[in-house]
Design a protein around this motif. Structure first.
Motif, PDB file in Angstrom:
ATOM      1  N   TYR A  87       2.923   6.645  -6.769  1.00 52.59           N
ATOM      2  CA  TYR A  87       2.214   7.557  -7.772  1.00 52.59           C
ATOM      3  C   TYR A  87       2.336   8.933  -7.584  1.00 52.59           C
ATOM      4  N   ASP A  88       2.481   9.039  -6.186  1.00 51.52           N
ATOM      5  CA  ASP A  88       3.002  10.593  -5.426  1.00 51.52           C
ATOM      6  C   ASP A  88       4.329  11.161  -6.169  1.00 51.52           C
ATOM      7  N   LYS A 118       1.192   4.193  -3.021  1.00 53.84           N
ATOM      8  CA  LYS A 118       1.109   5.470  -2.715  1.00 53.84           C
ATOM      9  C   LYS A 118       2.231   6.441  -3.113  1.00 53.84           C
ATOM     10  N   ASN A 119       3.434   6.026  -2.538  1.00 54.65           N
ATOM     11  CA  ASN A 119       4.515   7.012  -2.809  1.00 54.65           C
ATOM     12  C   ASN A 119       4.960   6.664  -4.328  1.00 54.65           C
ATOM     13  N   ARG A 129      -4.671   3.533 -10.705  1.00 56.27           N
ATOM     14  CA  ARG A 129      -4.308   3.528  -9.261  1.00 56.27           C
ATOM     15  C   ARG A 129      -5.566   2.827  -8.589  1.00 56.27           C
ATOM     16  N   ARG A 188       0.843  -1.146  -0.079  1.00 57.59           N
ATOM     17  CA  ARG A 188      -0.107   0.010   0.088  1.00 57.59           C
ATOM     18  C   ARG A 188       0.681   1.475  -0.077  1.00 57.59           C
TER      19      ARG A 188
END
Length: 204
Positions: free
Chosen positions: A150-151, A147-148, A202, A143
């Motif tokens: 895509y960011d 998240k990281n 995503r 998870r």
């Protein structure tokens, strides 16, 4: 009394033949000694079949390229590669749907724009997956890695897509009629790429 004719004219008022002869010789000096043949040396006829052949070859090249990309993505990224392939397929489907809505013709330049938009979609997925791989190598959970990933990849994706979108808009409004299809297809492909490559993948 009768008036004498001026020099160079006859008694009837017209020019003398000996004065008109040099002008006639000058005007006929450039005449060819023989006539051209009625049958031309060679003839070339270009019909609509040439454009259809080029279009079919372009479609074949696009299909082969897409299959190679699908194989490489699924072989290298495995499950995440399948998600990337789904995003590419949605990008192609949505782009063709938008072209159908605006009643645009699929020409060679439009196919080139579509293929380039596919490349931009694959490039965006590669950026995301490589960022996710870096996070996974650091020991982050799935998870957190997603998240990281895509960011950290979103800024490069948006920057590359916006600059390409600006170029496609300029091509569409300033370019000639022959390349406007390229700008139109590429523009829609880039806009939909930001949706499919970032949002859809995503969610999946």
């Amino acid at each position: 009394k009768t008036r004498a004719p001026p020099p160079g004219e006859t008694s009837r008022g017209g020019p003398r033949p000996e004065r008109a002869t040099p002008w006639v010789q000058t005007m006929t000096a450039g005449a060819l000694p023989a006539r051209l043949k009625d049958t031309p040396v060679s003839e070339r006829t270009i019909g609509s079949s040439l454009g259809a052949e080029n279009l079919n070859k372009a479609l074949l090249a696009g299909i082969i390229g897409a299959l190679v990309v699908v194989g490489l993505m699924m072989g290298y990224y495995q499950k995440f590669g399948v998600i990337a392939v789904v995003a590419v397929a949605m990008n192609i489907l949505f782009t063709l749907a938008m072209l159908a809505i605006v009643q645009a013709r699929i020409t060679l330049d439009a196919l080139a724009g579509l293929i380039l938009s596919i490349g931009m979609c694959v490039d965006a997925n590669i950026l995301i997956h490589e960022r996710m791989r870096e996070e996974a190598e650091r020991g982050a959970s799935l998870r957190i890695a997603i998240k990281n990933g895509y960011d950290r990849a979103i800024s490069a994706i948006v920057d590359g897509n916006l600059t390409t979108l600006l170029t496609s808009v300029i091509i569409y409004y300033v370019g000639s009629q022959e390349i406007r299809g390229f700008g139109l297809t590429l523009g829609w492909g880039i806009v939909l790429n930001l949706f499919t490559s970032v949002f859809v993948t995503r969610v999946l």
